[in-house]
Design an enzyme around this catalytic site. Sequence first.
Site, PDB file in Angstrom:
ATOM      1  N   LYS A   1      13.013  -1.293 -37.898  1.00 36.04           N
ATOM      2  CA  LYS A   1      12.188  -2.117 -38.786  1.00 36.04           C
ATOM      3  C   LYS A   1      13.022  -2.800 -39.875  1.00 36.04           C
ATOM      4  CE  LYS A   1       7.795   0.038 -37.817  1.00 36.04           C
ATOM      5  NZ  LYS A   1       8.128   1.111 -36.854  1.00 36.04           N
TER       6      LYS A   1
HETATM    7  C1  LIG Z   1       7.644   1.166 -35.552  1.00 36.25           C
HETATM    8  C2  LIG Z   1       8.438   1.941 -34.558  1.00 36.25           C
HETATM    9  C3  LIG Z   1       8.223   1.818 -33.152  1.00 36.25           C
HETATM   10  C4  LIG Z   1       7.117   0.954 -32.577  1.00 36.25           C
HETATM   11  O1  LIG Z   1       7.358  -0.419 -32.709  1.00 36.25           O
HETATM   12  P1  LIG Z   1       6.181  -1.490 -32.520  1.00 36.25           P
HETATM   13  O2  LIG Z   1       6.727  -2.787 -32.940  1.00 36.25           O
HETATM   14  O3  LIG Z   1       5.059  -1.009 -33.402  1.00 36.25           O
HETATM   15  O4  LIG Z   1       5.783  -1.458 -31.064  1.00 36.25           O
HETATM   16  C5  LIG Z   1       9.060   2.514 -32.282  1.00 36.25           C
HETATM   17  N1  LIG Z   1      10.035   3.323 -32.775  1.00 36.25           N
HETATM   18  C6  LIG Z   1      10.266   3.488 -34.093  1.00 36.25           C
HETATM   19  C7  LIG Z   1      11.344   4.392 -34.540  1.00 36.25           C
HETATM   20  C8  LIG Z   1       9.479   2.798 -35.041  1.00 36.25           C
HETATM   21  O5  LIG Z   1       9.711   2.977 -36.364  1.00 36.25           O
END
Ligand SMILES: *Cc1c(COP(=O)(O)O)cnc(C)c1O
Length: 451
Positions: free
Chosen positions: A109
Site C-alpha cells: 500500500k
Molecule cells: C491490502 C492488502 C491486500 C489486498 O489488496 P487489495 O487491493 O485490497 O485487493 C493484500 N495483501 C496485503 C498485505 C494488503 O495490505
Amino acid sequence: MKYCSTRGGVRGLSFVDSLLTGLAPDGGLLVPETIPDVSAHLDGWRQLDFVSLAQAVIAEFVDDIPKPVLDKLIAEAYADFEHPDVVGQVELGDCLLLELFHGPTLAFKDVALQLLGRLFSHVLAEKGQRLNILGATSGDTGSAAIAAVRGQPNIDIYILYPDQRVSPLQELQMTTVADSNVHCVAVKGSFDDCQGLMKSIFADLPFKQEYHLGAINSVNWARVMAQIVYYGYASLRSPEPAAFVVPTGNFGNVFAAFLARRMGFPIRQLAVSTNENDILARFFATGEYARGQVHHTLSPAMDIQIASNFERYLYYHFEQDSAPLKAFMQQFQATGKASLDSAPDDNVFLATAVHTGDTLTAIAEVHKAYNYVLDPHTAVGYAAAQKLRGRLQGPVILVATAHPAKFPEAVAQAVPGLTPAHPSLDNLAQLPQRKVVIPAEIEAVKAVITG
Ligand SMILES: *Cc1c(COP(=O)(O)O)cnc(C)c1O
C-alpha cells in the site's frame, strides 16, 4: 485526461478533482474516460528504471499538474524505498516474486499511498486549502496512510481502529509516529464500529464541509493509477507476456493489473487469489457475486466480503455501459447477491480460494526449498499459483504484498521457532506512543477532530 463515474452521473472531472472527490457523488467509482493505449511506447519504456517509468505512465493520466512538478512528486514518493529499484524481483523456482513491500510500512500500500500523500499536499497548497483525512483501519492501511501524510503541513490525519483488536505491531506502527498532524484514535468497539462511525461522520454533510474531511481509502482513483506502474514495470522485464498471481481483498491491486493489460503492457493472465473469504473466487467460477460471512484468517488484509473496487471491473465487463452496472449493484445492495448470465469468459482472469492449512504449508515449503520467508498474504498467492499451475500460461509473476516481519505470529505457526525481523520494526516498543482512547460514539470522534 478526464474522469467519469461508473454509474454515469458524473463526467468531465479533471485528475485533481478526481483525487479530491474519492467516491463519486452518484455512489459510483471514478475511472478515466478512455484507457490510454501505450503499445507504441513499450520499446522505449523497456529501458526505464522504476521512477522514470512511473513518470511516463502517470503522465498518461494526469494533465492538470505541470509535468516537472508531477515528476518531482513521483521521484520524492519513491526516494525512501529501501530497494534500489523500488520493487524487488526474486526467483523462487520457476516463479518470479515481485516484492512490493520495500516502502516505509512494509506493505504494498505504500507504493500508492506515498505518492497520494504528496499529490494531496501539493494540490492543497496550490488551492490554499486544508484537509482532515479520516480513515478506519483493521491493520495495514492505517500505518501506510499515516506514513504517507506525516509532517505534511496542510493535512491532519485521524485513524480510527478497534482498541485492543489490532496486532501490537500494527498499533505501534501508528502510535509511535511523532508528527503532530497524526492522530491515532483507539475506539472501544469493533472494526465495524469504527467503519460505522466513519460513515456517519461522512454522511453529516455540514460537519464534513466545515472540517474539510477527506478520505484516503482504496476507492480513490489515484491509488489504482499508481499501482499500474509496477505491473507495467515487471511485464516489460519478462521475456514473454506473463501471468500475474495477485493476493486479493478489495480488488484494487488486481484491477490495476487489469488496466495495465488494457493499456497494452504484455500481460497474459491475471489470477485472483483469495483466502476463505472467497466471494471473488466464486464469482469468477460461476458469475454469481454473493456476500458471505466474514472469516478471520491469517491474512487479515484480505478478510473482505465486499470488494470495493470490483465495481470498476464490472464497468468494463459491461463495456462501459452504466445501466446494467447500476442494476447489478442495486440488486447486490438490496439482496446481498447479483449474477451475470454466466461466468465471465474473457480469457484474462482465473481465480481460486486458498484455505489456512494450505497457506501455512506454502510458508513452510518455500522456507524449506528456497530459504525465503513469505508473509501470509503472499503465501495465499503462492498456494494459488500451485493450484492453478495447469491453467497459467507464460512466466508466472507472484505479487508479494507484505514483508513477513509484519506477521510474525503466522510465520511462527507455519515454521515453529522462525521469527522474521525487519530493523524498522525492532525498536518500536521502546519509542513513546501517542493515542487517544474513546467510546464508540460519534460525538467523541467529532470532539477529537474539532479539538
Ligand atoms: C491490502 C492488502 C491486500 C489486498 O489488496 P487489495 O487491493 O485490497 O485487493 C493484500 N495483501 C496485503 C498485505 C494488503 O495490505
